[in-house]
Design a protein around this motif. Structure first.
Motif, PDB file in Angstrom:
ATOM      1  N   GLY A   1     -11.653  -3.981  -6.528  1.00 19.90           N
ATOM      2  CA  GLY A   1     -10.460  -3.287  -6.036  1.00 19.90           C
ATOM      3  C   GLY A   1      -9.619  -2.719  -7.175  1.00 19.90           C
ATOM      4  O   GLY A   1      -9.174  -1.568  -7.125  1.00 19.90           O
ATOM      5  N   ILE A   2      -9.422  -3.516  -8.218  1.00 19.58           N
ATOM      6  CA  ILE A   2      -8.621  -3.065  -9.370  1.00 19.58           C
ATOM      7  C   ILE A   2      -9.293  -1.859 -10.033  1.00 19.58           C
ATOM      8  O   ILE A   2      -8.654  -0.856 -10.352  1.00 19.58           O
TER       9      ILE A   2
ATOM     10  N   GLU B   1      -6.786   6.635  -9.714  1.00 22.53           N
ATOM     11  CA  GLU B   1      -5.629   7.134 -10.474  1.00 22.53           C
ATOM     12  C   GLU B   1      -6.077   8.135 -11.540  1.00 22.53           C
ATOM     13  O   GLU B   1      -5.481   9.189 -11.723  1.00 22.53           O
TER      14      GLU B   1
ATOM     15  N   ALA C   1      -7.634   0.828  -3.747  1.00 23.98           N
ATOM     16  CA  ALA C   1      -7.890  -0.510  -4.304  1.00 23.98           C
ATOM     17  C   ALA C   1      -8.120  -1.517  -3.176  1.00 23.98           C
ATOM     18  O   ALA C   1      -9.049  -2.346  -3.230  1.00 23.98           O
ATOM     19  N   ALA C   2      -7.293  -1.419  -2.123  1.00 26.36           N
ATOM     20  CA  ALA C   2      -7.411  -2.372  -1.008  1.00 26.36           C
ATOM     21  C   ALA C   2      -8.712  -2.151  -0.234  1.00 26.36           C
ATOM     22  O   ALA C   2      -9.409  -3.118   0.112  1.00 26.36           O
TER      23      ALA C   2
ATOM     24  N   ALA D   1     -11.626  -3.421  -2.242  1.00 33.31           N
ATOM     25  CA  ALA D   1     -11.655  -4.893  -2.249  1.00 33.31           C
ATOM     26  C   ALA D   1     -12.171  -5.424  -0.915  1.00 33.31           C
ATOM     27  O   ALA D   1     -12.956  -6.377  -0.877  1.00 33.31           O
TER      28      ALA D   1
ATOM     29  N   ALA E   1      -3.792   5.467  -4.390  1.00 37.13           N
ATOM     30  CA  ALA E   1      -4.561   4.644  -5.327  1.00 37.13           C
ATOM     31  C   ALA E   1      -4.524   3.176  -4.892  1.00 37.13           C
ATOM     32  O   ALA E   1      -5.528   2.455  -4.974  1.00 37.13           O
ATOM     33  N   MET E   2      -3.373   2.754  -4.388  1.00 41.07           N
ATOM     34  CA  MET E   2      -3.219   1.372  -3.928  1.00 41.07           C
ATOM     35  C   MET E   2      -4.093   1.142  -2.686  1.00 41.07           C
ATOM     36  O   MET E   2      -4.735   0.097  -2.549  1.00 41.07           O
TER      37      MET E   2
ATOM     38  N   GLY F   1      -8.839   1.244  -7.954  1.00 41.09           N
ATOM     39  CA  GLY F   1      -7.487   1.777  -8.105  1.00 41.09           C
ATOM     40  C   GLY F   1      -7.362   2.584  -9.395  1.00 41.09           C
ATOM     41  O   GLY F   1      -6.828   3.696  -9.412  1.00 41.09           O
ATOM     42  N   LEU F   2      -7.911   2.022 -10.489  1.00 40.23           N
ATOM     43  CA  LEU F   2      -7.838   2.713 -11.783  1.00 40.23           C
ATOM     44  C   LEU F   2      -8.621   4.022 -11.760  1.00 40.23           C
ATOM     45  O   LEU F   2      -8.156   5.041 -12.265  1.00 40.23           O
TER      46      LEU F   2
ATOM     47  N   LEU G   1       0.845  -1.201   0.000  1.00 37.98           N
ATOM     48  CA  LEU G   1       0.000   0.000   0.000  1.00 37.98           C
ATOM     49  C   LEU G   1       0.881   1.251   0.000  1.00 37.98           C
ATOM     50  O   LEU G   1       0.956   1.977   0.972  1.00 37.98           O
ATOM     51  N   ARG G   2       1.538   1.457  -1.138  1.00 35.86           N
ATOM     52  CA  ARG G   2       2.546   2.508  -1.223  1.00 35.86           C
ATOM     53  C   ARG G   2       1.967   3.888  -1.520  1.00 35.86           C
ATOM     54  O   ARG G   2       2.542   4.883  -1.206  1.00 35.86           O
ATOM     55  N   ASP G   3       0.817   3.924  -2.196  1.00 35.43           N
ATOM     56  CA  ASP G   3       0.238   5.238  -2.517  1.00 35.43           C
ATOM     57  C   ASP G   3      -1.277   5.183  -2.329  1.00 35.43           C
ATOM     58  O   ASP G   3      -1.837   4.126  -2.029  1.00 35.43           O
TER      59      ASP G   3
END
Lengths: 81, 211
Positions: B199-200, B207, B172-173, B176, B168-169, B203-204, B164-166
């Motif tokens: 989740g995907i 972003e 996504a989590a 989900a 958007a990540m 994230g998109l 979970l670096r950013d």
């Protein structure tokens, strides 16, 4: 039998994904949207797996000291960067 | 890198045996599949009596990132002999890819790429197999009343939190996690695939909104 079929299926699928672009002829590229979507696959898929209530019920068996160490350990790679 | 591999390998070995996979099959799976997260996931799904197709589909989704690595590594190995490319494909793993990127990402024309990748890959592979074997031995030697089922969720948490670096990540989590709760009554454990898809998508969308 089910276990062996599963093992075979997992092995084939995983190797196919790993080899896909290393074996394809040059010039074949992934669509940009697909490439971007791939970025989110690990975070989304893994959260879906451990976010299940069934998974959390299993965590009841986890010794508290171990779960505390885990949360600390999970944060460690970030601090190393 | 090895410090990160060993604990996860041990937990993976314990989780597979705790889910009811016989020790020898678990070790064989580790050697053939060589992909920790999907091994833990399959052990969980097999323990829940999920159909084979779903286990294989879950493996496909979890390991999709290898396709991205494969596409990226083609820049370096497109002209290597077929045998070498097959060996590279088998040894692709998150940390080996990370090492390769750190060393050759900005200097793709430096010599010794294949040797570097294969060297790093073999070391990581050997450490992983040894750690899984240790986990399997530990898991197989523990009495059932110790209830080690918590090993699998622990392994998932340990892998996913560093991802979970950013924002958007994280989006996504969170999406989900919400979807898995809302879709928990879907048949055939399809909730996992649905939640991963949600989740995907989240994230998109995040972003896109940000850009």
């Amino acid at each position: 039998m089910t276990l062996w079929l599963t093992l075979l299926g997992m092995a084939l699928v995983t190797f196919a994904l790993r080899a896909a672009f290393l074996l394809l002829p040059p010039g074949v590229e992934l669509p940009p949207l697909f490439k971007r979507a791939l970025r989110y696959v690990p975070a989304a898929a893994l959260t879906a797996l451990w976010g299940r209530p069934r998974c959390w019920r299993r965590m009841n068996n986890c010794p508290p000291a171990l779960s505390q160490s885990l949360w600390r350990g999970a944060g460690a790679p970030r601090s190393l960067r | 890198v090895l410090l990160g591999i060993v604990p996860f390998g041990v937990v993976t070995g314990v989780a597979m045996v705790a889910s009811g996979i016989p020790p020898l099959v678990a070790m064989l799976m580790s050697v053939i599949v060589f992909a920790g997260a999907s091994m833990v996931a399959s052990a969980q799904l097999l323990a829940a009596h999920a159909p084979v197709l779903l286990v294989v589909l879950a493996t496909l989704v979890i390991n999709l990132r290898f396709m991205m690595y494969s596409a990226s590594l083609r820049v370096h190995f497109a002209h290597a002999p077929l045998g070498a490319r097959l060996a590279v494909a088998y040894l692709i793993a998150d940390n080996v890819y990370g090492l390769m990127l750190a060393r050759f990402g900005e200097h793709p024309d430096d010599p010794g790429k294949l040797e570097y990748f294969l060297g790093a890959g073999v070391v990581v592979w050997a450490a992983w197999q040894a750690a899984v074997a240790a986990g399997i031995l530990i898991g197989a030697g523990v009495p059932p009343e110790w209830r080690l089922e918590f090993a699998a969720p622990l392994a998932f948490i340990a892998i996913s939190i560093p991802l979970l670096r950013d924002r958007a990540m994280v989006a996504a989590a969170i999406a989900a996690a919400a979807a898995i709760l809302l879709a928990q009554d879907l048949p055939l454990k399809l909730n996992i695939l649905v939640a991963a898809g949600v989740g995907i998508l989240a994230g998109l969308l995040f972003e896109r909104r940000k850009s």
